[in-house]
Design an enzyme around this catalytic site. Structure first.
Site, PDB file in Angstrom:
ATOM      1  CG  ASP A  82      -2.324   0.542   0.986  1.00  0.00           C
ATOM      2  OD1 ASP A  82      -2.110   1.990  -0.244  1.00  0.00           O
ATOM      3  OD2 ASP A  82      -3.169   0.612   1.651  1.00  0.00           O
TER       4      ASP A  82
HETATM    5  C1  BGC Z   1      -5.039   3.095   0.168  1.00  0.00           C
HETATM    6  C2  BGC Z   1      -5.289   2.576  -0.954  1.00  0.00           C
HETATM    7  C3  BGC Z   1      -4.846   2.996  -2.719  1.00  0.00           C
HETATM    8  C4  BGC Z   1      -4.135   4.020  -2.614  1.00  0.00           C
HETATM    9  C5  BGC Z   1      -3.181   4.919  -3.763  1.00  0.00           C
HETATM   10  C6  BGC Z   1      -3.495   3.945   0.303  1.00  0.00           C
HETATM   11  O1  BGC Z   1      -3.817   5.585   1.232  1.00  0.00           O
HETATM   12  O2  BGC Z   1      -5.088   2.558   1.131  1.00  0.00           O
HETATM   13  O3  BGC Z   1      -6.216   2.200  -0.620  1.00  0.00           O
HETATM   14  O4  BGC Z   1      -4.832   2.465  -3.493  1.00  0.00           O
HETATM   15  O5  BGC Z   1      -3.504   4.778  -1.391  1.00  0.00           O
HETATM   16  O6  BGC Z   1      -3.753   5.967  -4.279  1.00  0.00           O
END
Ligand code: BGC
Length: 838
Positions: A254
């Protein structure tokens, strides 16, 4: 309607049982990251192509594919480095998962296909969805709406259909957030403690379905799992996902969930996103730092090769058939203007970044169909619905209205204005348009010559009462939203602070109902809200949960209110009468905020499983939903299939392979002479030729057991051996059928549900193990058949590390919710077994 079984009294008898306690998860410390082999169904060809490709790469080219170029370094929300020498563009990764509440597998699949087409049309390689974590342990969980349901079976089906839909269109899906990211508070560092059985039977279950469906990537989450961060967790990544579930694709972090160089590389991470976020010397935990670690021997060469083969295999897996061609990236995640920087962070290379390619085709029709078919009719007294040219109508509430400033007026939907059609945070999409309920209802009213009044304020209760009292039907709207923790609305930091309606919605409903005996409540909410007062209120004749319907909100609602679509949605969660009713609670304040910790000691008892066990009667059960017609259930039949007995997987993997021969001299891995860096872009090169002894950022290699780097043949785990686990788990052991009749006056769709009681106090009264969509004309009769697999009737045994069918007597129930059981029977023991009491 057949009487429900005495679930609650049985549940009461079970209520005194012990909850599972956290036990040590049995696995060897320093478990090496299993290497992808292509040895799982559907991956063979992809691995063959990936090997040809990876064989040709240099060390830095390999590293370049594993590491993001940095936050806002390129046009996509995440982008890896590329291989210019072979004309291979870096991977473009883009949010998101939008999805909620389905009753129909075909619609899940079609939705996945439509999303895949849109992502592909924009040149995106990886769609950052679907979501099975959070699963929905607690109803206030801010991101629950991005996924499907707190029931693992339902979420597993939805994951598999969505993934196959997305990937059938040449786009890699990403099953996220792996795993136990169940709340937004403290998500960045909470240590979630969980026992092996709960992990397998609840949270890992839908990820097993995702892997079995061939998902190309998995995103590890921000939190810790039993003491280690999820993105460097030997147990969840190496032992469970890559060995037991035999996942052949890649694990990406993530955004910012990677914490170190070595622990992540050895703990199963394959792609670092967004790639930057570390201090000097490389500004990245990987990039040049990973090159160093490989050259210094801290990260074995086979581990780097495994990262790359997994990434490229996922690429080749989806680029088959009509989808071998890879469209150019034609959008920017960072600007709505046509021109802008290709590298926003360094504000450089200005060009056309948005070509505004319209990828929507006729998807609006599908969105309307999904919107209507997933509406859940919770209450309908005196035939209040469907509406038939009412004389006059009052539409009341802000949640019915157009959004001032347009549907995307608030960035990432992070505000409360007008009608709610999606939650907030990175899981959102931009609306091309949004048909509000007031707009669609007004159109219908004028066609029917219904006198129409639209009152928008939630706070002017006098105006609401005045409008409602004059109308033959009053439709009152209310909402509750949630989202990701980087946005705080009205003190709700992602997670909801409570389960009441927002913006005075409850008072508005009560005000309207106090004056109009035909009050219809429409709810747009991210999850359950407390509405027992509305269920009981004599003037509230109907309650509709329209969830988060998306751009066709108003049209989909009108389709159902006026009976053009007979409601068929079923609630994917239970509606309690208070937060306490749910048992497991969200941790708003950690006793020690520096080291937040949570123990999921409710075990597998969340949502309906808990309500039943604790003998708490909710307002509406999981699986509940009404229709404009009625159905009868008869004739439960159980056929035991001849599936052979399944043996525990055994044997050894091949030793870890490496691909091609790379030049490991420091000189060969330095920045090429004359190359102009874009700063602060992440690169794979060494900073200088003396840098190969360092270990990057994080613990030194001496803190890892030697086993963590062991590339020799490894034992296959007993529950492993195939995609999603031992193939024998998916053998069909029983075919269960029931006959359903439409006993009403209009055509309708019933969603019969199969629940299994696995026996013993450690199991819920029933767990969902099947559902189907049966379309029936008035008077029509059809048979529904459910297949029960070995996994469906097994429990996880943490001592043997395998699934097992216990000798406890088992029962099956077919019903129209978790509480409305229409048919039931004992389940015959499988061949060679006898039940030995409950
Ligand atoms: C989120 C993810 C997301 C990523 C990119 C993160 O903060 O938890 O779900 O895909 O950001 O935007």
């Amino acid at each position: 309607m057949a009487p429900s079984l005495a679930r609650l009294s049985l549940a009461a008898a079970l209520a005194a049982t012990a909850t599972s306690s956290v036990v040590n998860t049995p696995f060897p410390a320093g478990y090496p990251s299993p290497w992808g082999s292509g040895g799982a169904e559907g991956w063979e060809d992809a691995y063959a192509k990936a090997k040809d490709f990876v064989n040709q790469l240099t060390l830095v080219e390999k590293v370049n594919l594993t590491t993001g170029t940095g936050w806002e370094a390129d046009v996509c929300v995440g982008m890896t480095g590329s291989v210019p020498r072979l004309g291979f563009r870096g991977f473009c990764l883009q949010d998101g998962p939008l999805g909620i509440r389905y009753s129909d597998r075909d619609l899940m699949r079609r939705r996945g296909q439509a999303m895949g087409e849109e992502f592909r049309g924009k040149g995106i390689d990886v769609q950052l969805g679907p979501v099975a974590g959070p699963l929905g342990r607690v109803p206030q969980g801010g991101r629950n709406w991005e996924g499907f349901s707190p029931d693992p079976y339902l979420t597993g089906v939805a994951m598999a259909e969505t993934i196959q839909g997305i990937q059938s269109r040449g786009v890699i899906a990403c099953a996220k957030h792996y795993i136990l990211n169940e709340q937004e508070h403290y998500r960045g560092n909470v240590n979630v403690k969980i026992d092996d059985r709960t992990m397998h039977e609840l949270y890992l279950w839908p990820f097993a379905d995702a892997v079995r469906a061939g998902v190309g990537s998995v995103m590890c989450s921000y939190n810790k799992v039993n003491g280690e961060f999820a993105c460097e967790n030997e147990w969840s990544n190496n032992y469970l996902l890559k060995n037991e579930l035999n996942f052949q694709g890649f694990v990406m972090s993530d955004w910012g969930a990677q914490k170190t160089t070595l622990s992540s590389a050895l703990g199963g991470l394959d792609m670092a996103m967004p790639g930057d976020g570390a201090g000097p010397p490389y500004g990245s935990f990987w990039g040049g730092a990973l090159t160093e670690a490989v050259l210094g021997g801290q990260v074995p060469e086979w581990r780097l090769d495994d990262m790359v083969i997994r990434i490229m295999a996922a690429y080749f897996k989806v680029h088959t058939g009509n989808y071998t061609y890879r469209p150019d990236i034609n959008f920017s995640a960072w600007t709505k203007q046509a021109t802008g920087p290709l590298h926003p962070l360094s504000n450089s290379t200005f060009t056309v970044v948005n070509e505004f390619v319209n990828v929507q085709a006729d998807h609006g029709d599908l969105i309307r169909e999904i919107g209507a078919k997933s509406i859940v009719l919770l209450k309908n007294e005196n035939h209040a619905l469907p509406l038939n040219k009412p004389k006059s109508m009052a539409v009341i509430g802000e949640d019915a209205q157009d959004i001032p400033g347009g549907p995307n007026a608030c960035a990432e939907r992070g505000c409360v204005k007008g009608t709610l059609a999606m939650g907030y945070g990175s899981g959102t999409a931009e609306f091309p348009y949004l048909i509000s309920p007031a707009t669609a209802l007004q159109l219908q009213a004028s066609a029917d010559k219904t006198a129409f009044n639209n009152t928008s304020s939630n706070w002017d209760l006098g105006a609401a009462r005045a409008a409602a009292s004059k109308a033959s039907v009053a439709i009152v709207f209310a909402m509750a939203t949630s989202g990701e923790n980087f946005i705080i609305i009205d003190g709700n930091a992602g997670d909801r602070n409570n389960l009441t309606l927002w913006n005075g919605g409850d008072d508005l409903i009560k005000a309207v109902a106090s004056v109009n005996p035909n009050t219809i409540v429409v709810l747009h909410t991210v999850g359950p809200v407390i509405i027992d007062y509305a269920q009981e209120h004599p003037n509230i004749t109907a309650i509709i949960w329209a969830g988060l319907p998306g751009q066709e909100s108003g049209n989909a609602l009108v389709d159902v209110l006026y009976g053009k679509v007979n409601p068929q949605g079923r609630s994917p969660f239970t509606w309690g009468k208070s937060v306490a009713d749910y048992g497991a609670q969200l941790m708003f304040k950690a006793p020690n905020p520096a080291v937040p910790e949570q123990t999921f000691d409710e075990g597998i008892f969340i949502d309906y499983r808990y309500f039943d066990k604790a003998a708490v009667e909710p307002t509406y059960w999981f699986g509940f939903g009404l229709s404009y017609t009625s159905f009868d259930y008869v004739d439960l039949k159980i056929a035991v299939s001849n599936a052979s007995s399944s043996s525990a997987a055994s044997g050894l993997t091949a030793p870890a392979p490496t691909y091609g021969t790379v030049n490991k001299s420091a000189a060969a891995n330095l920045l090429p002479a004359g190359f102009q860096k874009i700063r602060p872009y992440v690169y794979p090169w060494l900073n200088d030729s003396s840098a190969t002894a360092a270990t990057g950022t994080g613990p030194n290699i001496s803190s890892f057991p030697a086993a963590a780097r062991n590339g020799s043949a490894q034992p296959v785990l007993p529950a492993g051996g195939g995609a999603g686990g031992n193939p024998g788990l998916y053998d069909v052991l029983y075919m269960i059928s029931a006959t359903i009749k439409n006993t009403g006056e209009v055509a309708g769709t019933e969603i019969p549900q199969l629940y299994v009681q696995l026996g013993g106090e450690e199991n819920p009264f029933g767990v969902l193990r099947g559902f189907d969509e049966i379309v029936l004309a008035p008077g029509e009769v059809k048979t529904v058949t459910f297949e029960l697999t070995r996994r469906d009737v097994s429990n996880w045994n943490s001592t043997s590390g395998n699934w097992e069918i216990s000798t406890k007597e088992k029962f099956v129930f077919v019903g129209s919710s978790a509480a409305l059981i229409r048919l039931n029977s004992t389940l015959p023991a499988p061949a060679g077994m006898t039940w030995q009491g409950q």
